[in-house]
Design a protein around this motif. Structure first.
Motif, PDB file in Angstrom:
ATOM      1  N   VAL A 195     115.475  -9.793 -27.049  1.00  0.00           N
ATOM      2  CA  VAL A 195     115.563 -11.251 -26.886  1.00  0.00           C
ATOM      3  C   VAL A 195     114.309 -11.801 -26.202  1.00  0.00           C
ATOM      4  N   LEU A 196     114.021 -11.322 -24.994  1.00  0.00           N
ATOM      5  CA  LEU A 196     112.893 -11.861 -24.237  1.00  0.00           C
ATOM      6  C   LEU A 196     111.556 -11.564 -24.916  1.00  0.00           C
ATOM      7  N   SER A 197     111.360 -10.334 -25.378  1.00  0.00           N
ATOM      8  CA  SER A 197     110.089  -9.986 -26.022  1.00  0.00           C
ATOM      9  C   SER A 197     109.883 -10.782 -27.301  1.00  0.00           C
ATOM     10  N   THR A 198     110.949 -10.972 -28.064  1.00  0.00           N
ATOM     11  CA  THR A 198     110.841 -11.783 -29.282  1.00  0.00           C
ATOM     12  C   THR A 198     110.445 -13.220 -28.948  1.00  0.00           C
ATOM     13  N   ALA A 199     111.081 -13.790 -27.918  1.00  0.00           N
ATOM     14  CA  ALA A 199     110.764 -15.164 -27.531  1.00  0.00           C
ATOM     15  C   ALA A 199     109.326 -15.286 -27.033  1.00  0.00           C
ATOM     16  N   LEU A 200     108.887 -14.333 -26.207  1.00  0.00           N
ATOM     17  CA  LEU A 200     107.502 -14.371 -25.712  1.00  0.00           C
ATOM     18  C   LEU A 200     106.508 -14.282 -26.854  1.00  0.00           C
ATOM     19  N   GLY A 201     106.754 -13.366 -27.781  1.00  0.00           N
ATOM     20  CA  GLY A 201     105.845 -13.221 -28.914  1.00  0.00           C
ATOM     21  C   GLY A 201     105.786 -14.475 -29.761  1.00  0.00           C
ATOM     22  N   MET A 202     106.939 -15.086 -30.015  1.00  0.00           N
ATOM     23  CA  MET A 202     106.964 -16.294 -30.839  1.00  0.00           C
ATOM     24  C   MET A 202     106.207 -17.434 -30.173  1.00  0.00           C
ATOM     25  N   VAL A 203     106.410 -17.607 -28.868  1.00  0.00           N
ATOM     26  CA  VAL A 203     105.735 -18.690 -28.153  1.00  0.00           C
ATOM     27  C   VAL A 203     104.226 -18.480 -28.125  1.00  0.00           C
ATOM     28  N   ILE A 204     103.800 -17.255 -27.797  1.00  0.00           N
ATOM     29  CA  ILE A 204     102.360 -16.977 -27.708  1.00  0.00           C
ATOM     30  C   ILE A 204     101.704 -17.112 -29.077  1.00  0.00           C
ATOM     31  N   GLY A 205     102.329 -16.541 -30.098  1.00  0.00           N
ATOM     32  CA  GLY A 205     101.737 -16.605 -31.432  1.00  0.00           C
ATOM     33  C   GLY A 205     101.663 -18.018 -31.969  1.00  0.00           C
ATOM     34  N   TRP A 206     102.757 -18.778 -31.820  1.00  0.00           N
ATOM     35  CA  TRP A 206     102.770 -20.155 -32.330  1.00  0.00           C
ATOM     36  C   TRP A 206     101.767 -21.023 -31.584  1.00  0.00           C
ATOM     37  N   ALA A 207     101.748 -20.906 -30.256  1.00  0.00           N
ATOM     38  CA  ALA A 207     100.798 -21.701 -29.477  1.00  0.00           C
ATOM     39  C   ALA A 207      99.363 -21.334 -29.836  1.00  0.00           C
ATOM     40  N   GLY A 208      99.079 -20.037 -29.975  1.00  0.00           N
ATOM     41  CA  GLY A 208      97.726 -19.617 -30.338  1.00  0.00           C
ATOM     42  C   GLY A 208      97.317 -20.134 -31.698  1.00  0.00           C
ATOM     43  N   GLY A 209      98.231 -20.092 -32.676  1.00  0.00           N
ATOM     44  CA  GLY A 209      97.915 -20.589 -34.008  1.00  0.00           C
ATOM     45  C   GLY A 209      97.670 -22.087 -34.030  1.00  0.00           C
ATOM     46  N   TRP A 253     104.647  -8.005 -32.908  1.00  0.00           N
ATOM     47  CA  TRP A 253     105.075  -8.265 -34.281  1.00  0.00           C
ATOM     48  C   TRP A 253     105.521  -9.710 -34.455  1.00  0.00           C
ATOM     49  N   THR A 254     106.313 -10.206 -33.532  1.00  0.00           N
ATOM     50  CA  THR A 254     106.762 -11.595 -33.640  1.00  0.00           C
ATOM     51  C   THR A 254     105.616 -12.575 -33.380  1.00  0.00           C
ATOM     52  N   ALA A 255     104.670 -12.187 -32.521  1.00  0.00           N
ATOM     53  CA  ALA A 255     103.508 -13.049 -32.291  1.00  0.00           C
ATOM     54  C   ALA A 255     102.680 -13.177 -33.563  1.00  0.00           C
ATOM     55  N   GLY A 256     102.498 -12.085 -34.272  1.00  0.00           N
ATOM     56  CA  GLY A 256     101.760 -12.148 -35.532  1.00  0.00           C
ATOM     57  C   GLY A 256     102.449 -13.028 -36.555  1.00  0.00           C
ATOM     58  N   PHE A 257     103.775 -12.921 -36.625  1.00  0.00           N
ATOM     59  CA  PHE A 257     104.536 -13.765 -37.552  1.00  0.00           C
ATOM     60  C   PHE A 257     104.358 -15.246 -37.206  1.00  0.00           C
ATOM     61  N   ALA A 258     104.518 -15.585 -35.926  1.00  0.00           N
ATOM     62  CA  ALA A 258     104.405 -16.984 -35.509  1.00  0.00           C
ATOM     63  C   ALA A 258     102.975 -17.502 -35.675  1.00  0.00           C
ATOM     64  N   PHE A 259     101.991 -16.666 -35.380  1.00  0.00           N
ATOM     65  CA  PHE A 259     100.588 -17.054 -35.527  1.00  0.00           C
ATOM     66  C   PHE A 259     100.273 -17.378 -36.983  1.00  0.00           C
ATOM     67  N   GLY A 260     100.707 -16.503 -37.885  1.00  0.00           N
ATOM     68  CA  GLY A 260     100.467 -16.749 -39.302  1.00  0.00           C
ATOM     69  C   GLY A 260     101.165 -18.001 -39.795  1.00  0.00           C
ATOM     70  N   ALA A 261     102.410 -18.211 -39.341  1.00  0.00           N
ATOM     71  CA  ALA A 261     103.151 -19.408 -39.766  1.00  0.00           C
ATOM     72  C   ALA A 261     102.476 -20.680 -39.273  1.00  0.00           C
ATOM     73  N   ALA A 262     101.946 -20.642 -38.047  1.00  0.00           N
ATOM     74  CA  ALA A 262     101.291 -21.833 -37.496  1.00  0.00           C
ATOM     75  C   ALA A 262     100.006 -22.165 -38.240  1.00  0.00           C
ATOM     76  N   LEU A 263      99.386 -21.168 -38.845  1.00  0.00           N
ATOM     77  CA  LEU A 263      98.108 -21.393 -39.517  1.00  0.00           C
ATOM     78  C   LEU A 263      98.234 -21.598 -41.013  1.00  0.00           C
ATOM     79  N   ARG A 264      99.442 -21.475 -41.544  1.00  0.00           N
ATOM     80  CA  ARG A 264      99.584 -21.381 -42.996  1.00  0.00           C
ATOM     81  C   ARG A 264      99.005 -22.576 -43.738  1.00  0.00           C
ATOM     82  N   SER A 265      99.060 -23.766 -43.156  1.00  0.00           N
ATOM     83  CA  SER A 265      98.568 -24.952 -43.858  1.00  0.00           C
ATOM     84  C   SER A 265      97.090 -25.203 -43.619  1.00  0.00           C
ATOM     85  N   THR A 266      96.437 -24.345 -42.835  1.00  0.00           N
ATOM     86  CA  THR A 266      95.028 -24.569 -42.523  1.00  0.00           C
ATOM     87  C   THR A 266      94.162 -24.309 -43.744  1.00  0.00           C
TER      88      THR A 266
END
Length: 447
Positions: A195-209, A253-266
């Motif tokens: 739970v916590l690691s997934t949430a941290l990864g999603m937040v970091i990846g999305w914010a970075g993207g 893994w979740t950070a990579g997913f969120a990072f890619g999703a945040a950049l998809r329209s770039t």
């Protein structure tokens, strides 16, 4: 020169020699993993006996963990819903049905062969040897002779199943007695790692993207430093999750997913369409060096004390444990027996199995030393058998498909061909093999 200097020079020479002959080797059954694992055997205790760091040293695991973290990040970053839709049923069935069945089959078949292991230690054997690594049979995911549906299905499965197996691995390790996770308890591990690691990864990846997209749109980012950002995000998510007692790999893994999703329209030169290039290339190089370390430090000593039970389970893992779940997962799919057998056979075990096995041995009790031997032999046999058979069986499937298409006509071709866009997954985890395989970066092989 000291022994360590000789070792460093030998490793540098191996990398240079492979780089110079990489394109020539691409047309042969000799894979990257095969070359580096063989060189590791040559310089290790079973060969020249050059001094090498042991499995318990502070050098080995950081190298392997960095390689896996980069692979996980770039794999997840490449996830696209449209790619999964083009693959239709195959990736979903292999991952949603085949992967849990593979873990369960590995668990059950290990029971009679290793009765000294506990129930959760047996489960770890199944989980560690469940992820596949399509790079070990690269012809199957790059040859235009293989139908696009099969190429894409195997590549998507390989790109996702190492991340999807992590929750099983983490929970099984926590449930096994005398492990580091057992002290915290399964409930705490579930909360922190899943739970916590997934949430941290999603937040970091999305914010970075989003920040990279925002900064790139203003022309503030140079291409070189834009490529450095994924490395920083992967490292930051890993260490932050690890510091909270969670799973760094799940966070990556979740950070990579969120990072890619945040950049998809770039779009455009200031975007991040090639942002993961540095991470992919560095991950590929570290993966090759990981196989060298595997051959020298793990495989050599294991082969010196080989047991029939270990070899028997390794062969079962590559055949029954993989092929039966794949066949069951594809029941009712309409795929014919040759295709099902091809997909079932090409489930190579590689980098993820090596690193998860080492982590289990490090964090587990004495009983898990058996897991290290089983993992080493299974990966070794996979490197050889899948590497040698990839070209021949891909050609054979291509001939069968051509003959069957001629007889069945358009319906079979429509069933098996999803189009060149289905191969865009080759631009992720196995991108570092692109130049070696004679492909241009970012483009699928011609059909």
């Amino acid at each position: 020169m000291t022994g360590g200097e000789w070792t460093g020079a030998a490793v540098a020479a191996a990398v240079a020699a492979y780089a110079l002959g990489s394109r020539r080797l691409a047309g042969t059954p000799v894979s990257t993993a095969m070359v580096f694992a063989a060189f590791g055997l040559l310089i290790g205790p079973a060969g020249l006996g050059l001094p090498l760091p042991g499995p318990d040293s502070g050098l080995l695991l950081p190298l392997l963990e960095t390689a896996l973290a980069l692979v996980l990040f770039t794999d997840a970053m490449a996830i696209r819903r449209r790619t999964l839709r083009r693959g239709r049923f195959l990736p979903g069935r292999l991952l949603g049905i085949g992967l849990p069945l593979t873990i369960g089959a590995g668990w059950l078949l290990a029971w009679p062969l290793f009765p000294e292991l506990g129930v959760w230690e047996l489960a770890l054997v199944g989980a560690v040897l469940a992820p596949t690594d399509a790079a070990l049979g690269r012809t199957t995911v790059s040859s235009p002779r293989v139908p696009a549906l099969v190429r894409q299905g195997l590549t998507v499965e390989s790109g996702l199943n190492d991340g999807m197996v992590l929750p099983f691995f983490v929970l099984f390790l926590a449930a096994a007695p005398a492990t580091a996770g057992a002290e915290a308890g399964v409930a705490q591990v579930f909360w922190r790692a899943l739970v916590l690691s997934t949430a941290l990864g999603m937040v970091i990846g999305w914010a970075g993207g989003r920040l990279l997209k925002w900064s790139g749109a203003r022309g503030w980012v140079t291409p070189e430093w834009g490529q450095a950002l994924p490395l920083a995000l992967a490292a930051g998510s890993y260490f932050l999750a690890d510091s909270t007692g969670g799973s760094g790999f799940i966070a990556v893994w979740t950070a990579g997913f969120a990072f890619g999703a945040a950049l998809r329209s770039t779009t455009g030169p200031e975007g991040s369409g090639d942002a993961a290039a540095l991470a992919e290339d560095l991950g590929g190089l570290l993966a090759a060096l990981s196989f060298l370390v595997f051959g020298a430090v793990l495989l050599g000593p294991t082969l010196e004390r080989l047991e029939w039970r270990t070899v028997c389970y390794a062969l079962l893992s590559l055949t029954v444990v993989r092929m039966v779940p794949v066949a069951l997962s594809l029941l009712g799919s309409g795929l014919r027996a040759p295709t099902v057998a091809f997909v079932g056979w090409f489930g190579p075990r590689g980098l993820a199995s090596v690193i998860l096995g080492l982590l289990a041995v490090r964090d587990g009790g004495p009983g898990l030393e058996r897991l290290g031997s089983v993992m080493a032999v299974t990966v070794f046999l996979s490197i050889v058998l899948h590497g040698v058979s990839a070209a021949a069986l891909s050609e054979r499937l291509g001939r069968w498909y051509g003959a069957a298409s001629a007889g069945a006509g358009a319906p079979l071709r429509e069933e098996m061909d999803t189009g060149p866009a289905g191969d865009e997954w080759l631009g992720a985890r196995h991108r570092w093999l692109g130049p070696f395989a004679g492909q241009d970066r970012g483009g699928p092989p011609a059909l």
